[in-house]
Design an enzyme around this catalytic site. Structure first.
Site, short mmCIF file in Angstrom:
data_model
loop_
_atom_site.label_atom_id
_atom_site.label_comp_id
_atom_site.label_asym_id
_atom_site.label_seq_id
_atom_site.Cartn_x
_atom_site.Cartn_y
_atom_site.Cartn_z
CG HIS A 9 -5.20 -6.17 -0.41
ND1 HIS A 9 -6.45 -6.15 0.16
CD2 HIS A 9 -5.25 -7.08 -1.43
CE1 HIS A 9 -7.23 -7.01 -0.49
NE2 HIS A 9 -6.53 -7.59 -1.46
CE1 TYR A 42 -9.17 -3.03 0.13
CE2 TYR A 42 -8.43 -0.99 -0.90
CZ TYR A 42 -8.16 -2.14 -0.16
OH TYR A 42 -6.88 -2.37 0.30
CD GLU A 53 -8.57 -8.80 -3.66
OE1 GLU A 53 -9.26 -8.71 -2.62
OE2 GLU A 53 -7.47 -9.41 -3.69
CB THR A 64 -7.41 -5.90 9.70
OG1 THR A 64 -7.94 -7.01 8.97
CG2 THR A 64 -7.71 -4.61 8.96
NE ARG A 67 -6.33 -12.25 4.95
CZ ARG A 67 -6.97 -11.07 4.95
NH1 ARG A 67 -6.91 -10.26 3.89
NH2 ARG A 67 -7.64 -10.69 6.01
NE ARG A 79 -2.45 -5.80 6.99
CZ ARG A 79 -3.62 -6.31 6.58
NH1 ARG A 79 -4.20 -7.29 7.26
NH2 ARG A 79 -4.19 -5.85 5.48
CG ASN A 138 -3.64 -2.41 6.89
OD1 ASN A 138 -3.45 -2.03 5.73
ND2 ASN A 138 -4.73 -3.04 7.26
CE LYS A 165 -3.97 -2.23 2.26
NZ LYS A 165 -4.89 -2.16 3.44
CG PHE A 179 -13.42 1.14 7.10
CD1 PHE A 179 -12.83 0.63 5.95
CD2 PHE A 179 -14.19 0.28 7.89
CE1 PHE A 179 -13.01 -0.71 5.59
CE2 PHE A 179 -14.36 -1.05 7.54
CZ PHE A 179 -13.77 -1.55 6.38
P1 IDP Z 1 -7.87 -6.89 5.46
O1 IDP Z 1 -7.05 -5.91 4.66
O2 IDP Z 1 -7.09 -7.46 6.61
O3 IDP Z 1 -8.51 -7.95 4.60
P2 IDP Z 1 -10.51 -5.66 5.63
O4 IDP Z 1 -11.45 -5.81 6.77
O5 IDP Z 1 -10.83 -6.38 4.36
O6 IDP Z 1 -9.05 -6.04 6.16
O7 IDP Z 1 -10.39 -4.10 5.34
C1 IDP Z 1 -9.76 -3.64 4.16
C2 IDP Z 1 -8.88 -2.47 4.52
O8 IDP Z 1 -9.68 -1.37 4.97
C3 IDP Z 1 -7.91 -2.71 5.68
O9 IDP Z 1 -6.73 -3.37 5.27
C4 IDP Z 1 -7.63 -1.31 6.16
O10 IDP Z 1 -6.69 -0.65 5.32
C5 IDP Z 1 -8.97 -0.64 5.98
N1 IDP Z 1 -9.77 -0.68 7.20
C6 IDP Z 1 -10.41 -1.76 7.73
N2 IDP Z 1 -11.05 -1.46 8.87
C7 IDP Z 1 -10.80 -0.12 9.07
C8 IDP Z 1 -11.19 0.81 10.11
O11 IDP Z 1 -11.89 0.47 11.05
N3 IDP Z 1 -10.72 2.09 9.96
C9 IDP Z 1 -9.94 2.48 8.90
N4 IDP Z 1 -9.57 1.64 7.93
C10 IDP Z 1 -9.99 0.37 8.01
MG MG Z 2 -9.97 -7.82 3.13
#
Ligand code: IDP
Ligand code: MG
Length: 142
Positions: free
Chosen positions: A117, A51, A128, A93, A87, A104, A114, A11, A59
């Site tokens: 992805h 996304y 994707e 996350t 993963r 992470r 973070n 990212k 968010f």
């Molecule tokens: P993942 O990347 O671990 O699969 P997801 O729940 O799919 O997590 O969320 C996608 C992305 O959205 C996360 O990697 C993060 O960058 C962002 N994100 C997720 N939850 C939050 C939040 O509560 N606040 C801000 N950004 C978030």
């Molecule tokens: Mg995800």
């Protein structure tokens, strides 16, 4: 053996912080095969499509702003159980909760920014992949 493909992004925060090499290196050392690799700057349209499962979540806007805030590095990795293996390697996350030793866990202190992805299922990978790559960007067997 279940050979799978997964899509990984470094990212914008990872690119800005000079972590591209570190992140790719971890996947190489693990034994995953890089089948496609490029640097790009996502458009808002691409980001919203990439996304789209998160559309409507609180968010979402923050996520789109962040992922389009700078260039990213996208790759397709291949290997036995690649989706779950990658993963595990990226960690939870929320960087504050991700286990040490994961990407992470070692490099992120935020839930939004973070660093990486990775696809969470074969269906997510297909979606994707179509948003970011075309078939001719994937190299043959090696
Ligand atoms: P993942 O990347 O671990 O699969 P997801 O729940 O799919 O997590 O969320 C996608 C992305 O959205 C996360 O990697 C993060 O960058 C962002 N994100 C997720 N939850 C939050 C939040 O509560 N606040 C801000 N950004 C978030
Ligand atoms: Mg995800």
């Amino acid at each position: 053996m279940a050979v799978e493909r997964t899509l990984v992004l470094v990212k914008p925060d990872g690119v800005r912080r000079g972590l591209i090499g570190e992140i790719i290196s971890r996947f190489e050392r693990k034994g995953l095969k890089i089948k496609a690799l490029k640097m790009l700057w996502m458009t808002r349209e691409q980001a919203e499509e990439f996304y789209k499962v998160h559309k409507g979540k609180p968010f979402f806007e923050e996520l789109i702003e962040f992922i389009t805030s700078g260039p990213i590095v996208a790759m397709v990795l291949e290997g036995d159980s690649a989706i779950s293996v990658v993963r595990l390697m990226i960690g939870a996350t929320d960087g504050r909760k991700a286990a040490p030793g994961t990407i992470r866990g070692d490099f992120a202190l935020s839930i939004g920014e973070n660093v990486v992805h990775a696809s969470d299922s074969p269906e997510s990978f297909e979606h994707e992949f179509r948003v970011i790559f075309s078939e001719d960007e994937v190299v043959g067997d090696y």
